[in-house]
Design a protein around this motif. Sequence first.
Motif, PDB file in Angstrom:
ATOM      1  N   SER A   4       0.994  -0.656  -0.025  1.00  0.00           N
ATOM      2  CA  SER A   4      -0.047   0.000  -0.213  1.00  0.00           C
ATOM      3  C   SER A   4       1.115   1.187   0.107  1.00  0.00           C
ATOM      4  CB  SER A   4      -1.556  -0.076   0.977  1.00  0.00           C
ATOM      5  OG  SER A   4       0.097  -0.379   2.613  1.00  0.00           O
ATOM      6  N   ALA A   5       1.730   1.270   0.773  1.00  0.00           N
ATOM      7  CA  ALA A   5       3.222   2.119   0.646  1.00  0.00           C
ATOM      8  C   ALA A   5       3.973   2.461  -0.737  1.00  0.00           C
ATOM      9  CB  ALA A   5       4.101   2.218   1.691  1.00  0.00           C
ATOM     10  N   THR A   6       3.487   1.470  -1.795  1.00  0.00           N
ATOM     11  CA  THR A   6       3.873   2.087  -3.054  1.00  0.00           C
ATOM     12  C   THR A   6       3.146   3.197  -3.477  1.00  0.00           C
ATOM     13  OG1 THR A   6       4.843   0.137  -3.635  1.00  0.00           O
ATOM     14  CG2 THR A   6       4.931   1.073  -5.002  1.00  0.00           C
ATOM     15  N   PRO A   7       4.129   3.782  -4.415  1.00  0.00           N
ATOM     16  CA  PRO A   7       3.576   5.060  -5.085  1.00  0.00           C
ATOM     17  C   PRO A   7       3.377   5.163  -6.432  1.00  0.00           C
ATOM     18  CG  PRO A   7       5.964   5.760  -4.115  1.00  0.00           C
ATOM     19  CD  PRO A   7       4.790   4.281  -4.363  1.00  0.00           C
ATOM     20  N   THR A   8       1.827   4.926  -6.594  1.00  0.00           N
ATOM     21  CA  THR A   8       0.800   4.797  -7.788  1.00  0.00           C
ATOM     22  C   THR A   8       0.960   5.861  -8.407  1.00  0.00           C
ATOM     23  OG1 THR A   8      -1.114   5.272  -6.359  1.00  0.00           O
ATOM     24  CG2 THR A   8      -0.072   3.455  -6.732  1.00  0.00           C
ATOM     25  N   SER A   9       1.239   7.382  -8.574  1.00  0.00           N
ATOM     26  CA  SER A   9       1.167   8.730  -9.433  1.00  0.00           C
ATOM     27  C   SER A   9       2.126   8.316  -9.834  1.00  0.00           C
ATOM     28  CB  SER A   9       0.537   9.930  -8.231  1.00  0.00           C
ATOM     29  OG  SER A   9       2.467  10.325  -7.589  1.00  0.00           O
ATOM     30  N   PRO A  10       2.405   8.819 -11.166  1.00  0.00           N
ATOM     31  CA  PRO A  10       3.571   8.932 -11.928  1.00  0.00           C
ATOM     32  C   PRO A  10       4.343   9.884 -11.301  1.00  0.00           C
ATOM     33  CG  PRO A  10       1.272  10.000 -13.196  1.00  0.00           C
ATOM     34  CD  PRO A  10       0.937   9.646 -12.037  1.00  0.00           C
ATOM     35  N   ALA A  11       5.627   9.489 -12.236  1.00  0.00           N
ATOM     36  CA  ALA A  11       7.170  10.116 -11.548  1.00  0.00           C
ATOM     37  C   ALA A  11       7.286  11.783 -12.037  1.00  0.00           C
ATOM     38  CB  ALA A  11       7.745   9.200 -12.649  1.00  0.00           C
ATOM     39  N   GLN A 231      10.186  -2.821   0.119  1.00  0.00           N
ATOM     40  CA  GLN A 231       9.670  -4.400  -0.508  1.00  0.00           C
ATOM     41  C   GLN A 231      11.145  -4.290  -1.634  1.00  0.00           C
ATOM     42  OE1 GLN A 231       6.628  -1.615  -2.323  1.00  0.00           O
ATOM     43  NE2 GLN A 231       5.132  -2.034  -0.590  1.00  0.00           N
ATOM     44  N   MET A 232      11.827  -2.814  -2.082  1.00  0.00           N
ATOM     45  CA  MET A 232      12.465  -2.980  -3.184  1.00  0.00           C
ATOM     46  C   MET A 232      14.223  -3.129  -2.131  1.00  0.00           C
ATOM     47  SD  MET A 232      12.324  -2.126  -6.157  1.00  0.00           S
ATOM     48  CE  MET A 232      11.033  -2.464  -5.824  1.00  0.00           C
ATOM     49  N   CYS A 233      14.046  -3.054  -1.086  1.00  0.00           N
ATOM     50  CA  CYS A 233      15.202  -4.491   0.453  1.00  0.00           C
ATOM     51  C   CYS A 233      14.996  -5.449  -0.040  1.00  0.00           C
ATOM     52  CB  CYS A 233      14.999  -3.698   1.201  1.00  0.00           C
ATOM     53  SG  CYS A 233      16.408  -1.938   1.701  1.00  0.00           S
ATOM     54  N   PHE A 234      13.992  -6.103   0.168  1.00  0.00           N
ATOM     55  CA  PHE A 234      13.508  -7.582   0.346  1.00  0.00           C
ATOM     56  C   PHE A 234      14.129  -8.435  -1.245  1.00  0.00           C
ATOM     57  CE2 PHE A 234      11.225 -11.410  -0.336  1.00  0.00           C
ATOM     58  CZ  PHE A 234      11.307 -12.246   0.778  1.00  0.00           C
ATOM     59  N   LEU A 235      13.430  -7.665  -2.058  1.00  0.00           N
ATOM     60  CA  LEU A 235      13.946  -8.644  -3.385  1.00  0.00           C
ATOM     61  C   LEU A 235      15.317  -8.264  -4.101  1.00  0.00           C
ATOM     62  CD1 LEU A 235      11.087  -6.572  -5.552  1.00  0.00           C
ATOM     63  CD2 LEU A 235      11.034  -8.690  -4.361  1.00  0.00           C
ATOM     64  N   TYR A 236      15.473  -6.843  -3.823  1.00  0.00           N
ATOM     65  CA  TYR A 236      17.434  -6.899  -4.043  1.00  0.00           C
ATOM     66  C   TYR A 236      17.665  -7.548  -3.637  1.00  0.00           C
ATOM     67  CZ  TYR A 236      21.218  -4.840  -5.912  1.00  0.00           C
ATOM     68  OH  TYR A 236      22.577  -4.020  -6.588  1.00  0.00           O
ATOM     69  N   ALA A 237      18.140  -7.868  -1.624  1.00  0.00           N
ATOM     70  CA  ALA A 237      18.234  -8.946  -1.044  1.00  0.00           C
ATOM     71  C   ALA A 237      18.507  -9.835  -1.697  1.00  0.00           C
ATOM     72  CB  ALA A 237      18.050  -8.689   0.783  1.00  0.00           C
ATOM     73  N   ILE A 238      17.306 -10.759  -2.593  1.00  0.00           N
ATOM     74  CA  ILE A 238      18.002 -11.784  -2.694  1.00  0.00           C
ATOM     75  C   ILE A 238      18.536 -12.358  -3.956  1.00  0.00           C
ATOM     76  CG2 ILE A 238      16.423 -13.656  -4.048  1.00  0.00           C
ATOM     77  CD1 ILE A 238      13.916 -12.722  -2.447  1.00  0.00           C
ATOM     78  N   VAL A 239      18.653 -10.819  -5.373  1.00  0.00           N
ATOM     79  CA  VAL A 239      19.123 -11.167  -6.453  1.00  0.00           C
ATOM     80  C   VAL A 239      20.912 -10.776  -6.113  1.00  0.00           C
ATOM     81  CG1 VAL A 239      17.204 -10.804  -7.692  1.00  0.00           C
ATOM     82  CG2 VAL A 239      18.339  -8.920  -7.430  1.00  0.00           C
ATOM     83  N   PHE A 240      20.672  -9.540  -5.053  1.00  0.00           N
ATOM     84  CA  PHE A 240      22.256  -8.890  -5.386  1.00  0.00           C
ATOM     85  C   PHE A 240      23.234  -9.284  -4.260  1.00  0.00           C
ATOM     86  CE2 PHE A 240      25.924  -6.787  -3.686  1.00  0.00           C
ATOM     87  CZ  PHE A 240      26.575  -6.822  -4.775  1.00  0.00           C
ATOM     88  N   GLY A 400      10.086 -14.037  -3.374  1.00  0.00           N
ATOM     89  CA  GLY A 400      10.341 -12.611  -3.620  1.00  0.00           C
ATOM     90  C   GLY A 400       9.682 -12.275  -5.258  1.00  0.00           C
ATOM     91  N   LEU A 401       8.673 -13.875  -5.778  1.00  0.00           N
ATOM     92  CA  LEU A 401       8.573 -13.713  -6.553  1.00  0.00           C
ATOM     93  C   LEU A 401       7.087 -13.800  -6.539  1.00  0.00           C
ATOM     94  CD1 LEU A 401       8.185 -14.511  -9.878  1.00  0.00           C
ATOM     95  CD2 LEU A 401       7.479 -16.711  -8.747  1.00  0.00           C
ATOM     96  N   VAL A 402       6.337 -13.296  -5.736  1.00  0.00           N
ATOM     97  CA  VAL A 402       5.501 -13.437  -5.034  1.00  0.00           C
ATOM     98  C   VAL A 402       5.202 -11.601  -4.762  1.00  0.00           C
ATOM     99  CG1 VAL A 402       3.151 -14.103  -3.286  1.00  0.00           C
ATOM    100  CG2 VAL A 402       4.793 -16.062  -4.151  1.00  0.00           C
ATOM    101  N   LEU A 403       5.936 -11.789  -4.192  1.00  0.00           N
ATOM    102  CA  LEU A 403       6.033  -9.994  -3.707  1.00  0.00           C
ATOM    103  C   LEU A 403       6.152  -9.145  -5.227  1.00  0.00           C
ATOM    104  CD1 LEU A 403       6.246  -7.380  -2.222  1.00  0.00           C
ATOM    105  CD2 LEU A 403       8.423  -7.904  -2.285  1.00  0.00           C
ATOM    106  N   THR A 404       7.215  -9.771  -6.349  1.00  0.00           N
ATOM    107  CA  THR A 404       6.433  -9.271  -7.337  1.00  0.00           C
ATOM    108  C   THR A 404       5.320  -8.568  -7.865  1.00  0.00           C
ATOM    109  OG1 THR A 404       9.387  -9.794  -7.671  1.00  0.00           O
ATOM    110  CG2 THR A 404       8.186  -9.111  -9.851  1.00  0.00           C
ATOM    111  N   LEU A 405       4.873  -9.764  -8.049  1.00  0.00           N
ATOM    112  CA  LEU A 405       3.478 -10.031  -9.171  1.00  0.00           C
ATOM    113  C   LEU A 405       2.607  -9.437  -8.135  1.00  0.00           C
ATOM    114  CD1 LEU A 405       3.931 -14.040  -9.966  1.00  0.00           C
ATOM    115  CD2 LEU A 405       4.255 -11.831 -11.616  1.00  0.00           C
ATOM    116  N   LEU A 406       2.784  -9.164  -6.885  1.00  0.00           N
ATOM    117  CA  LEU A 406       1.829  -8.468  -6.329  1.00  0.00           C
ATOM    118  C   LEU A 406       2.482  -6.874  -6.229  1.00  0.00           C
ATOM    119  CD1 LEU A 406       1.367 -10.381  -2.684  1.00  0.00           C
ATOM    120  CD2 LEU A 406      -0.102 -10.295  -4.196  1.00  0.00           C
TER     121      LEU A 406
END
Length: 414
Positions: A4-11, A231-240, A400-406
């Motif tokens: 819910s905290a992810t921005p949804t408005s255009p950059a 959210q980005m921390c979790f995803l990047y922690a996996i790949v990097f 991580g895949l589940v979060l990405t798809l969400l």
Amino acid sequence: MSTSATPTSPAPTSPAAGHDLRQQLPQVILATIASMTGFWAWMSIAPLQKTYATSMGLSEGQIAIMLAMPVLVGSLGRILVGALTDRYGGRTMFATILLLAAPAVILVSVAGEMKSYPLLLAAGFYLGIAGTVFAIGIPFSSAWYEPEKRGLANGIFGMGMCGTAVAALVTPRLAKGSLGYAGTHYAIAGVLVVMAAVVWFLMKESPAWDRQVNPIIPRITAALKLGITWQMCFLYAIVFGGFVAFSTFLPKYLTTVYPTEVDVIGAGNRMAMFVLAAVVARPFGGTLADKFGARIISAIAFVGIIVTAAIVSFQPPEGIVTGVTFLLMAASLGLGQGSIFGWVPRVAPKDKVGAVSGTVAAAGGLGGYFPPLLMAATYNPETRSYAFGLWALVITAALGLVLTLLLKGRRTTA
């Protein structure tokens, strides 16, 4: 984890608009080379791990801690260094970190010659500062490009990870050659100093970069309050984290699981190939994220990680299968790094790009801190198996895949 905290408005309108950015590629390439130099120093202990283990009589756990020490400090330090980059810029921070890392490399050499494990841990702790260069390059490179091309920019900069491959290929050969152990470390320190001078005289800040003069700690705190940061921390922690973990632990893994098939030099070569595969895949991840969206490219990367880690967990015979599988795993990790970090500068507030990038980069490094410890703790000596640790990667990548798809419907900001 809530989205819910992810921005949804255009950059917002690009801060790069209206500025002369014709030097963007040379400047990002210079930052990439500076990062490569820092990574070489950061990973200088791993290629010689067997030398340290033999000379000091180290256990599995002690080896894991030795390898993890620079990763821990290099990861946590990125939070502060990223915020400092917002204030002082990439030129100043690159030169400073490279200069500070040079004495750390010398201290590693002294510890090895003294055969002192405690001193080696202390040296590794100090050496971690070299790994913070990554948090400098992301805001620096992003400022040189329009938002729709920042995946490419950060993908190019991310190729500085090949410093890990340089460490794997060059360090052991120099140490066994004419330079010797001590001479090799003095040479690395010399390269750091020379690179710092090159950065100081040739690097320039983007005309679109705005110096942030707000207090650093509140900016870091504000970045930590953003949902997208975590959210980005979790995803990047996996790949990097997966990349860092295997970059440091792969030689140990191969020589342990396949002791009669893989020697130290061969393991170093395989580590270098692993790194290069991830390095080459990273800019593709950023470019494809620019074109198709970070969500879909990240999802593809996580699927690749899940499949390849599962295959490796079954400990197939050494040869073509293991070689190809590790290369595909590396490519998947690199693809995910490019796509996820191409995501970050677009969703982070302009005045917190460095702070958010540093925090996410720190999470990535921390993601590489724990796997070697877990692999060592769960190693089965009877079967020479690290299967438990590999399945932990499978499960984490699936999450991580589940979060990405969400995180769907974010194309305007991702």
